[in-house]
Design an enzyme around this catalytic site. Structure first.
Site, PDB file in Angstrom:
ATOM      1  N   ARG A   1      -6.655  28.128 -18.078  1.00 34.32           N
ATOM      2  CA  ARG A   1      -5.633  27.624 -19.022  1.00 34.32           C
ATOM      3  C   ARG A   1      -4.909  28.804 -19.669  1.00 34.32           C
ATOM      4  O   ARG A   1      -3.686  28.785 -19.849  1.00 34.32           O
ATOM      5  CB  ARG A   1      -6.292  26.725 -20.094  1.00 34.32           C
ATOM      6  CG  ARG A   1      -6.810  25.400 -19.549  1.00 34.32           C
ATOM      7  CD  ARG A   1      -7.247  24.434 -20.649  1.00 34.32           C
ATOM      8  NE  ARG A   1      -8.410  24.898 -21.386  1.00 34.32           N
ATOM      9  CZ  ARG A   1      -9.679  24.666 -21.054  1.00 34.32           C
ATOM     10  NH1 ARG A   1      -9.964  23.958 -19.971  1.00 34.32           N
ATOM     11  NH2 ARG A   1     -10.669  25.134 -21.787  1.00 34.32           N
TER      12      ARG A   1
ATOM     13  N   GLU B   1       7.365  14.604 -34.727  1.00 33.59           N
ATOM     14  CA  GLU B   1       7.548  13.968 -33.418  1.00 33.59           C
ATOM     15  C   GLU B   1       7.079  12.513 -33.417  1.00 33.59           C
ATOM     16  O   GLU B   1       5.905  12.235 -33.181  1.00 33.59           O
ATOM     17  CB  GLU B   1       6.786  14.751 -32.328  1.00 33.59           C
ATOM     18  CG  GLU B   1       6.979  14.142 -30.946  1.00 33.59           C
ATOM     19  CD  GLU B   1       6.282  14.902 -29.822  1.00 33.59           C
ATOM     20  OE1 GLU B   1       5.492  15.820 -30.104  1.00 33.59           O
ATOM     21  OE2 GLU B   1       6.529  14.556 -28.650  1.00 33.59           O
TER      22      GLU B   1
ATOM     23  N   LYS C   1      11.715  15.717 -33.552  1.00 34.62           N
ATOM     24  CA  LYS C   1      11.509  15.696 -32.094  1.00 34.62           C
ATOM     25  C   LYS C   1      11.332  14.253 -31.643  1.00 34.62           C
ATOM     26  O   LYS C   1      10.217  13.741 -31.556  1.00 34.62           O
ATOM     27  CB  LYS C   1      10.272  16.535 -31.755  1.00 34.62           C
ATOM     28  CG  LYS C   1       9.865  16.491 -30.294  1.00 34.62           C
ATOM     29  CD  LYS C   1       8.906  17.605 -29.933  1.00 34.62           C
ATOM     30  CE  LYS C   1       8.415  17.444 -28.518  1.00 34.62           C
ATOM     31  NZ  LYS C   1       7.788  18.646 -27.986  1.00 34.62           N
TER      32      LYS C   1
HETATM   33  P1  13P Z   1       7.023  15.982 -22.891  1.00 37.54           P
HETATM   34  O1  13P Z   1       8.338  16.689 -22.912  1.00 37.54           O
HETATM   35  O2  13P Z   1       6.203  16.236 -21.663  1.00 37.54           O
HETATM   36  O3  13P Z   1       7.128  14.535 -23.279  1.00 37.54           O
HETATM   37  O4  13P Z   1       6.125  16.661 -24.022  1.00 37.54           O
HETATM   38  C1  13P Z   1       6.668  16.996 -25.218  1.00 37.54           C
HETATM   39  C2  13P Z   1       5.594  17.043 -26.196  1.00 37.54           C
HETATM   40  O5  13P Z   1       5.474  18.012 -26.907  1.00 37.54           O
HETATM   41  C3  13P Z   1       4.692  15.884 -26.312  1.00 37.54           C
HETATM   42  O6  13P Z   1       3.956  15.972 -27.505  1.00 37.54           O
END
Ligand code: 13P
Length: 336
Positions: free
Chosen positions: A53, A184, A226
């Site tokens: 990772r 987000e 986001k």
């Molecule tokens: P994705 O763009 O793969 O949806 O991931 C963004 C992200 O930070 C999810 O928490």
């Protein structure tokens, strides 16, 4: 100067938030949890380990010229504490490459009592102390993801309110620790619902999140949102990018403050070309905030598949990442 929490003053936080979304560049979300990253590595034929990772994340962030399209990189806690092969910590290395290091501070989701089939995002306990430690380790911003599933009558008001409240508390803890919050709230694309239904649900979610952030006194100008783009469900007939762009901007303009530092969209599992086309359509429309990407899968999936754990494939993997970044970086405006 710092306040009593050791946080840079509000002006510093606003400047950091502006920098995250500046110049048509975006944010690389490389913050998959240990479990999610391990599964993605295993699926790509790379037996997962902490070392692999680490190697994979170093490959991504050291792609030559990444900072031409990426202002910040979101890490998970494991990576924040790991080191580049040259001995620098990831935050030191990323800052040295001209980007801002950030951290995912939520700890995932748990079933929400009273809301069958729905979740609330966890991680508030001890967050003030964790956020302060992450700031001391070099993080400049922090992300928290709430998820909402669209089914017949979901999401429920209760799940929306519980998650909005948690987002506001997380944002307050981060600002106090000197970290810019990346808020987000993700309405998942899973399902066969039409675009209109995503628009209605996303508007409910964003209006509730906006109210909770205001209640908590969160400074929009020090905050990056986001959100998901407003698309039809993944199993529905797809909407064309122009329709996605219009619906997304309509929903956002009606529900979030004009003085947000910026809006950086997630890619939501859409194919890289689809996510890029939808983002480009959104950017064609006038908006009060900078609009950019904070993609995970749509930026890194091609790189992971090009790499597959082979040291000789590192240049090809890095070029695959850079190609996706270039495709999503808006051209710099021509000076007047
Ligand atoms: P994705 O763009 O793969 O949806 O991931 C963004 C992200 O930070 C999810 O928490």
């Amino acid at each position: 100067m710092t306040d009593r929490a050791g946080a840079p003053q509000a002006g510093g936080l606003r400047a950091t938030a502006r920098r995250l979304v500046a110049g048509g560049r975006g944010i690389l979300a490389a913050d998959e949890s240990v479990a999610t990253m391990s599964k993605r590595l295993d699926d790509a034929g790379v037996p997962a380990s902490a070392q692999r990772r680490r190697t994979y994340r170093e490959l991504l962030v050291t792609a030559d010229g990444l900072a031409d399209g990426v202002n910040g990189v979101i890490l998970c806690e494991e990576t924040l504490r790991q080191r580049f092969a040259d001995g620098r910590t990831f935050p030191e290395g990323i800052a040295g490459l001209g980007m801002l290091p950030g951290i995912k501070v939520d700890t995932g989701t748990a079933p929400l009592a009273g809301a069958p089939g729905e979740t609330v995002t966890t991680g508030l306990d001890g967050l003030p102390e964790r956020a302060a430690e992450f700031a001391a380790l070099g993080a400049r911003f922090a992300k928290w993801r709430a998820v909402f599933r669209i089914t017949g009558d979901l999401p429920s008001n209760w799940a929306i309110r519980a998650n909005a409240h948690a987002l506001a508390r997380y944002a307050a803890d981060c600002l106090q620790a000197g970290l810019v919050p990346i808020v987000e709230p993700e309405v998942l694309a899973a399902g066969d619902h039409p675009l209109d239904r995503t628009a209605t649900v996303t508007a409910r979610v964003l209006a509730t999140v906006t109210a909770a952030l205001a209640d908590a006194g969160i400074d929009p100008a020090a905050t990056v949102l986001k959100p998901n783009m407003v698309t039809a469900g993944a199993d529905a007939v797809p909407a064309d990018p122009a329709s996605v762009g219009r619906a997304t901007l309509d929903v956002l303009r009606a529900t979030v403050p004009d003085d947000l530092a910026g809006v950086a969209f997630l890619s939501g599992g859409w194919a890289p070309a689809t996510a890029a086309a939808n983002l480009a359509a959104i950017r064609e429309l006038p908006a009060p905030w900078p609009v950019t990407f904070s993609f995970g899968r749509a930026l890194v999936s091609p790189a992971l598949h090009a790499w597959r754990g082979d040291p000789d494939a590192v240049p090809a993997a890095q070029e695959a990442l850079l190609a996706e970044v270039r495709r999503n970086t808006a051209p710099a405006p021509v000076p007047a």
